[in-house]
Design a protein around this motif. Structure first.
Motif, PDB file in Angstrom:
ATOM      1  N   THR A 186      -6.620  -1.890  37.275  1.00 20.80           N
ATOM      2  CA  THR A 186      -7.125  -1.691  35.924  1.00 20.80           C
ATOM      3  C   THR A 186      -8.623  -1.436  36.077  1.00 20.80           C
ATOM      4  OG1 THR A 186      -7.478  -2.737  33.781  1.00 20.80           O
ATOM      5  CG2 THR A 186      -7.029  -4.243  35.610  1.00 20.80           C
ATOM      6  N   VAL A 187      -9.074  -0.285  35.625  1.00 21.03           N
ATOM      7  CA  VAL A 187     -10.429   0.182  35.943  1.00 21.03           C
ATOM      8  C   VAL A 187     -11.201   0.530  34.667  1.00 21.03           C
ATOM      9  CG1 VAL A 187     -11.768   1.909  37.218  1.00 21.03           C
ATOM     10  CG2 VAL A 187      -9.520   1.245  38.072  1.00 21.03           C
ATOM     11  N   GLY A 188     -12.354  -0.080  34.483  1.00 20.69           N
ATOM     12  CA  GLY A 188     -13.246   0.339  33.395  1.00 20.69           C
ATOM     13  C   GLY A 188     -12.690   0.130  32.006  1.00 20.69           C
ATOM     14  N   THR A 189     -11.923  -0.922  31.821  1.00 16.44           N
ATOM     15  CA  THR A 189     -11.438  -1.211  30.470  1.00 16.44           C
ATOM     16  C   THR A 189     -11.741  -2.661  30.114  1.00 16.44           C
ATOM     17  OG1 THR A 189      -9.506  -1.387  29.020  1.00 16.44           O
ATOM     18  CG2 THR A 189      -9.085  -1.554  31.392  1.00 16.44           C
ATOM     19  N   SER A 190     -12.062  -2.880  28.835  1.00 10.77           N
ATOM     20  CA  SER A 190     -12.377  -4.238  28.396  1.00 10.77           C
ATOM     21  C   SER A 190     -11.106  -5.071  28.231  1.00 10.77           C
ATOM     22  CB  SER A 190     -13.176  -4.207  27.100  1.00 10.77           C
ATOM     23  OG  SER A 190     -12.457  -3.479  26.127  1.00 10.77           O
ATOM     24  N   SER A 191      -9.945  -4.435  28.382  1.00  9.03           N
ATOM     25  CA  SER A 191      -8.652  -5.143  28.358  1.00  9.03           C
ATOM     26  C   SER A 191      -8.452  -5.965  27.088  1.00  9.03           C
ATOM     27  CB  SER A 191      -8.506  -6.063  29.588  1.00  9.03           C
ATOM     28  OG  SER A 191      -8.426  -5.287  30.749  1.00  9.03           O
ATOM     29  N   VAL A 192      -8.819  -5.364  25.961  1.00  9.89           N
ATOM     30  CA  VAL A 192      -8.595  -6.080  24.700  1.00  9.89           C
ATOM     31  C   VAL A 192      -7.666  -5.300  23.768  1.00  9.89           C
ATOM     32  CG1 VAL A 192     -10.745  -7.400  24.742  1.00  9.89           C
ATOM     33  CG2 VAL A 192     -10.729  -5.144  23.670  1.00  9.89           C
ATOM     34  N   VAL A 193      -7.411  -4.024  24.078  1.00  7.87           N
ATOM     35  CA  VAL A 193      -6.578  -3.222  23.176  1.00  7.87           C
ATOM     36  C   VAL A 193      -5.163  -3.146  23.744  1.00  7.87           C
ATOM     37  CG1 VAL A 193      -6.272  -0.949  22.118  1.00  7.87           C
ATOM     38  CG2 VAL A 193      -8.564  -1.918  22.322  1.00  7.87           C
ATOM     39  N   TYR A 194      -4.218  -3.637  22.961  1.00  5.84           N
ATOM     40  CA  TYR A 194      -2.807  -3.633  23.378  1.00  5.84           C
ATOM     41  C   TYR A 194      -2.114  -2.418  22.792  1.00  5.84           C
ATOM     42  CZ  TYR A 194      -3.145  -8.127  25.586  1.00  5.84           C
ATOM     43  OH  TYR A 194      -3.478  -9.126  26.470  1.00  5.84           O
ATOM     44  N   ALA A 196      -1.959  -1.323  25.978  1.00  5.19           N
ATOM     45  CA  ALA A 196      -2.514  -0.971  27.293  1.00  5.19           C
ATOM     46  C   ALA A 196      -2.902  -2.217  28.091  1.00  5.19           C
ATOM     47  CB  ALA A 196      -3.734  -0.063  27.107  1.00  5.19           C
ATOM     48  N   ALA A 197      -3.542  -3.169  27.416  1.00  3.28           N
ATOM     49  CA  ALA A 197      -4.056  -4.339  28.120  1.00  3.28           C
ATOM     50  C   ALA A 197      -2.943  -5.200  28.714  1.00  3.28           C
ATOM     51  CB  ALA A 197      -4.917  -5.178  27.171  1.00  3.28           C
ATOM     52  N   GLY A 198      -1.710  -5.027  28.233  1.00  2.00           N
ATOM     53  CA  GLY A 198      -0.600  -5.832  28.748  1.00  2.00           C
ATOM     54  C   GLY A 198       0.025  -5.268  30.013  1.00  2.00           C
ATOM     55  N   LEU A 199      -0.330  -4.036  30.378  1.00  2.00           N
ATOM     56  CA  LEU A 199       0.359  -3.400  31.508  1.00  2.00           C
ATOM     57  C   LEU A 199       0.084  -4.111  32.833  1.00  2.00           C
ATOM     58  CD1 LEU A 199      -0.127   0.360  30.526  1.00  2.00           C
ATOM     59  CD2 LEU A 199       1.994  -0.967  30.437  1.00  2.00           C
ATOM     60  N   VAL A 200      -1.127  -4.627  32.980  1.00  2.00           N
ATOM     61  CA  VAL A 200      -1.463  -5.268  34.249  1.00  2.00           C
ATOM     62  C   VAL A 200      -0.603  -6.525  34.474  1.00  2.00           C
ATOM     63  CG1 VAL A 200      -3.478  -6.500  33.278  1.00  2.00           C
ATOM     64  CG2 VAL A 200      -3.357  -6.082  35.729  1.00  2.00           C
ATOM     65  N   ASP A 201      -0.320  -7.263  33.385  1.00  2.00           N
ATOM     66  CA  ASP A 201       0.546  -8.443  33.529  1.00  2.00           C
ATOM     67  C   ASP A 201       1.953  -8.032  33.927  1.00  2.00           C
ATOM     68  OD1 ASP A 201      -1.453 -10.168  32.832  1.00  2.00           O
ATOM     69  OD2 ASP A 201      -1.019 -10.010  30.683  1.00  2.00           O
ATOM     70  N   HIS A 202       2.399  -6.967  33.296  1.00  2.00           N
ATOM     71  CA  HIS A 202       3.706  -6.419  33.625  1.00  2.00           C
ATOM     72  C   HIS A 202       3.799  -6.100  35.113  1.00  2.00           C
ATOM     73  CE1 HIS A 202       7.184  -4.615  31.675  1.00  2.00           C
ATOM     74  NE2 HIS A 202       6.688  -5.168  30.590  1.00  2.00           N
ATOM     75  N   ALA A 203       2.745  -5.444  35.614  1.00  2.00           N
ATOM     76  CA  ALA A 203       2.724  -5.043  37.022  1.00  2.00           C
ATOM     77  C   ALA A 203       2.758  -6.281  37.918  1.00  2.00           C
ATOM     78  CB  ALA A 203       1.484  -4.207  37.308  1.00  2.00           C
ATOM     79  N   ASP A 216     -18.272  -6.012  34.568  1.00  2.00           N
ATOM     80  CA  ASP A 216     -18.273  -7.211  33.725  1.00  2.00           C
ATOM     81  C   ASP A 216     -16.926  -7.887  33.782  1.00  2.00           C
ATOM     82  OD1 ASP A 216     -20.843  -6.695  32.957  1.00  2.00           O
ATOM     83  OD2 ASP A 216     -20.225  -5.465  31.243  1.00  2.00           O
ATOM     84  N   SER A 217     -16.944  -9.169  33.431  1.00  2.00           N
ATOM     85  CA  SER A 217     -15.675  -9.879  33.428  1.00  2.00           C
ATOM     86  C   SER A 217     -14.956  -9.599  32.103  1.00  2.00           C
ATOM     87  CB  SER A 217     -16.005 -11.344  33.685  1.00  2.00           C
ATOM     88  OG  SER A 217     -15.294 -12.154  32.846  1.00  2.00           O
ATOM     89  N   THR A 218     -13.625  -9.552  32.152  1.00  2.00           N
ATOM     90  CA  THR A 218     -12.805  -9.230  30.975  1.00  2.00           C
ATOM     91  C   THR A 218     -11.682 -10.266  30.890  1.00  2.00           C
ATOM     92  OG1 THR A 218     -11.055  -7.941  32.038  1.00  2.00           O
ATOM     93  CG2 THR A 218     -13.125  -6.775  31.597  1.00  2.00           C
ATOM     94  N   PRO A 219     -10.887 -10.234  29.812  1.00  2.00           N
ATOM     95  CA  PRO A 219      -9.756 -11.166  29.741  1.00  2.00           C
ATOM     96  C   PRO A 219      -8.770 -10.975  30.892  1.00  2.00           C
ATOM     97  CG  PRO A 219     -10.160 -10.146  27.602  1.00  2.00           C
ATOM     98  CD  PRO A 219     -11.075  -9.475  28.572  1.00  2.00           C
ATOM     99  N   ALA A 220      -8.803  -9.811  31.557  1.00  2.00           N
ATOM    100  CA  ALA A 220      -7.865  -9.592  32.669  1.00  2.00           C
ATOM    101  C   ALA A 220      -8.379 -10.184  33.977  1.00  2.00           C
ATOM    102  CB  ALA A 220      -7.617  -8.090  32.855  1.00  2.00           C
ATOM    103  N   SER A 221      -9.697 -10.405  34.069  1.00  2.00           N
ATOM    104  CA  SER A 221     -10.297 -10.752  35.375  1.00  2.00           C
ATOM    105  C   SER A 221      -9.664 -11.978  36.031  1.00  2.00           C
ATOM    106  CB  SER A 221     -11.798 -10.994  35.236  1.00  2.00           C
ATOM    107  OG  SER A 221     -12.409  -9.928  34.561  1.00  2.00           O
ATOM    108  N   GLY A 222      -9.382 -13.002  35.228  1.00  2.00           N
ATOM    109  CA  GLY A 222      -8.854 -14.238  35.805  1.00  2.00           C
ATOM    110  C   GLY A 222      -7.430 -14.094  36.307  1.00  2.00           C
ATOM    111  N   LEU A 228     -12.993  -6.760  41.417  1.00  2.00           N
ATOM    112  CA  LEU A 228     -14.206  -6.204  42.028  1.00  2.00           C
ATOM    113  C   LEU A 228     -15.228  -5.983  40.924  1.00  2.00           C
ATOM    114  CD1 LEU A 228     -12.719  -3.474  44.425  1.00  2.00           C
ATOM    115  CD2 LEU A 228     -13.453  -5.803  44.999  1.00  2.00           C
ATOM    116  N   ALA A 229     -16.317  -6.754  40.956  1.00  2.00           N
ATOM    117  CA  ALA A 229     -17.330  -6.633  39.910  1.00  2.00           C
ATOM    118  C   ALA A 229     -18.300  -5.512  40.259  1.00  2.00           C
ATOM    119  CB  ALA A 229     -18.050  -7.962  39.751  1.00  2.00           C
ATOM    120  N   LEU A 230     -17.779  -4.294  40.209  1.00  2.00           N
ATOM    121  CA  LEU A 230     -18.577  -3.126  40.597  1.00  2.00           C
ATOM    122  C   LEU A 230     -18.279  -1.973  39.647  1.00  2.00           C
ATOM    123  CD1 LEU A 230     -17.755  -3.090  44.419  1.00  2.00           C
ATOM    124  CD2 LEU A 230     -20.029  -3.497  43.433  1.00  2.00           C
ATOM    125  N   PRO A 231     -19.215  -1.036  39.502  1.00  2.00           N
ATOM    126  CA  PRO A 231     -18.899   0.157  38.716  1.00  2.00           C
ATOM    127  C   PRO A 231     -17.852   1.013  39.439  1.00  2.00           C
ATOM    128  CG  PRO A 231     -21.217   0.195  39.443  1.00  2.00           C
ATOM    129  CD  PRO A 231     -20.598  -1.042  39.996  1.00  2.00           C
TER     130      PRO A 231
END
Ligand code: OAD
Length: 417
Positions: A186-194, A196-203, A216-222, A228-231
Motif C-alpha cells: 500500500t503506497v502513498g495513501t492515508s488509508s482512510v477511504v474505504y 480501498a483501505a480495506g484491501l491490505v487487510d484482505h491481502a 507518515d504513519s497511517t491507520p494501516a501502518s500498525g 517503510l517510512a519513506l517517500p
C-alpha cells in the motif's frame, strides 16, 4: 526490514500494489489530506458528491477543469516508472489505484485497476440512451462549463467516483481478487477511504506479506508486516535496484538481451523516428509493450503469464552497442504470438550474428515458450542467410517491407533440434 522485503520480492510471482495520491506527490499533483492537501482548501460536500453536482455543476466542473490542467502538465515520477517496470517483471502483477490522474498509465503500466475512475473520462450526467457509460476526453480547458453531452446536450460529468457513489463492481472484484498475492504494497495513501483501505487487510488475511510505503504513519501502518517510512519515489527505485537484473534478461559471453521496459520510452521513440534504426525493424514486430501485454495475457496458453513485448540485444562491455531487437507479434488477441528478430546490418558482418541468433532462438523457445520464431534480414545478404540456415531456419518469403527488400526465415519449435 528492507532486506526481508527484497527477499520476498525476489521469490515472488504475484505482486499487487495499491496506490494513493502520495505516489503522484513528487510529480506535483496535490494530495487530498495533510498540511497542504486539497481538502484543506476545498470542501468535499461542495465538490465531490452527486448532490454537489446537482446543486452547482459549474462550480464542480471549475474544480475538475482546474485539476485537469494541473495534472496535464505533470509527468510520471520514479515511483510510477518502477511500478510500470514491475508490471512486466512479475508474472502476475496488479496495480490498484485510487488516483484519477492517469500517471500510472502514462508511465506504461499495462493494466491499471482504477477504483475511483479517471479524471480524463467523462459521462452523461443524465445517462442519456445514446451515450456510453464513460468515454475519454482530453480537452483542457473545456471552452464551456459544464461541457455539454454530444448526444443529448445535457451536462457532462467527470468520470470519477464521488463520495456516496458505489465503485465499479468489475474493478472492485478484480481488486479483491488481486489481494490473493505473495506481496501486497500500500503506497502513498492515508488509508482512510474505504473500500480501498480495506484491501491490505484482505491481502494479509489471505497470506500475503504486506508492506506500506508512506513517509507518515497511517491507520494501516500498525497492521502491515513492513512499514517503510519513506517517500515512494525513493523507496521504490531503491527496492528495484536491489532486486537485481530482470529475470527474463539473458546473457551470453558477449551479448545481453533484455526486455525493453516502459522507462525506455526515449529509445522506443527513437526506433520509430531514426531511419537507420528502422532499417532492421519492421512495424508489425514492434508492437508497443502495452499491446503486447494485452495480446499475451488474453491468450490462454503457457506464455500467457509473461507479459513481454519487446527485447533489445546489446553487446556487453564498457560501451554496449545496440545489436538488434526481438518482439512478439500476433495476428490478433488470442492468437499464438511469434517472436520476430532482426539484427543491425553491421552486426551480421561482425561475426557475432550466429551467437546472437542462437541466443534469441533458445530464449524464444525455452524461456518464453513461443512456438515459432521468425528472422528478418533487411537486404539479400549472404552472411545472414548462411547464419540462419545454419541454425535450421527455413527461408519463408521475400517481401518489400516498408520499402526495404526483406528476407524472412522461420523456425518452429517442434522442428528445432
Ligand atoms: P491522501 O491525500 O488522503 O493521502 C496521501 C498520503 O500520501 C498521505 O498519507 C501522505 O503521507 C502520503 N504521501 C505524501 N507524499 C508522499 C510520497 N512522496 N510518497 C509516499 N507517500 C506520500 O490521498 P489518498 O489516500 O489517495 O477519493 O486519498 C484517498 C481518496 O480520498 C482519494 O482517492 C480521493 C480522496 O478524497 C475520491 O475522490 C473518491
Amino acid at each position: 526490514m528492507f532486506q526481508s522485503l527484497v527477499d520476498a520480492l525476489t521469490g515472488a510471482r504475484r505482486v499487487t500494489v495499491m496506490t494513493g495520491a502520495g505516489v503522484s506527490a513528487a510529480s506535483g499533483v496535490p494530495t487530498f489530506r495533510g498540511a497542504d492537501g486539497l481538502w484543506k482548501h476545498f470542501r468535499v460536500e461542495e465538490l465531490a458528491t452527486p448532490d454537489a453536482f446537482a446543486r452547482n455543476p459549474r462550480l464542480v466542473w471549475e474544480w475538475y477543469d482546474w485539476r485537469r490542467q494541473l495534472i496535464g502538465a505533470c509527468e510520471p515520477n520514479a515511483a510510477h516508472h518502477v511500478l510500470a517496470d514491475w508490471s512486466l517483471r512479475f508474472p502476475q502483477f496488479a496495480l490498484i489505484t485510487q488516483n484519477v490522474d492517469g500517471l500510472h498509465e502514462r508511465a506504461g503500466t499495462a493494466r491499471v485497476l482504477r477504483l475511483h475512475g479517471s479524471i480524463w473520462d467523462v459521462g452523461c450526467w443524465r445517462n442519456c440512451a445514446a451515450s456510453p457509460h464513460r468515454w475519454r476526453d482530453h480537452t483542457t480547458p473545456f471552452p464551456v462549463l459544464p461541457p455539454p453531452c454530444p448526444h443529448c446536450g445535457g451536462p457532462l460529468r467527470p468520470g470519477v467516483v464521488w463520495f456516496g457513489e458505489t465503485l465499479d463492481a468489475e474493478v472492485m472484484d478484480a481488486s479483491l481478487a488481486a489481494t490473493d498475492c505473495d506481496v501486497f504494497f500500500t503506497v502513498g495513501t492515508s488509508s482512510v477511504v474505504y473500500p480501498a483501505a480495506g484491501l491490505v487487510d484482505h491481502a494479509r488475511r489471505g497470506g500475503a506479506l504486506t508492506a506500506e510505503i508512506n513517509p507518515d504513519s497511517t491507520p494501516a501502518s500498525g497492521g502491515v508486516d513492513i512499514a517503510l517510512a519513506l517517500p515512494a519515489e525513493r523507496a521504490l527505485p531503491d527496492l528495484d535496484r536491489r532486486l537485481g537484473p530482470h529475470p527474463l534478461a539473458l546473457q551470453t559471453s558477449r551479448l545481453s538481451l533484455r526486455p525493453v521496459l516502459p522507462r525506455d520510452t526515449a529509445m522506443l521513440h527513437q526506433l520509430w523516428t531514426d531511419p537507420a534504426v528502422r532499417r532492421f525493424l519492421w512495424d508489425d514486430a514492434v508492437i508497443p509493450v502495452t499491446t503486447a501485454a494485452s495480446v499475451t495475457s488474453a491468450s490462454a496458453n503457457d506464455f500467457a503469464a509473461r507479459h513481454y513485448g519487446l527485447w533489445s540485444l546489446y553487446t556487453r562491455g564498457d560501451e554496449p552497442k545496440l545489436a538488434g531487437f526481438c518482439g512478439l507479434r500476433s495476428e490478433g488477441i488470442g492468437e499464438a504470438p511469434e517472436l520476430l528478430f532482426g539484427l543491425q546490418p553491421a552486426f551480421w558482418r561482425q561475426g557475432l550474428a550466429l551467437e546472437a541468433a542462437r541466443a534469441v532462438v533458445a530464449y524464444g523457445f525455452d524461456t518464453l515458450g513461443i512456438p515459432r520464431i521468425i528472422a528478418a534480414t533487411d537486404a539479400p545478404n549472404e552472411r545472414s542467410a548462411r547464419t540462419l540456415t545454419a541454425l535450421g531456419m527455413r527461408f519463408d518469403r521475400r517481401d518489400d517491407h516498408h520499402g526495404l527488400d526483406t528476407l524472412f526465415y522461420s523456425l518452429d519449435r517442434n522442428e528445432s533440434a
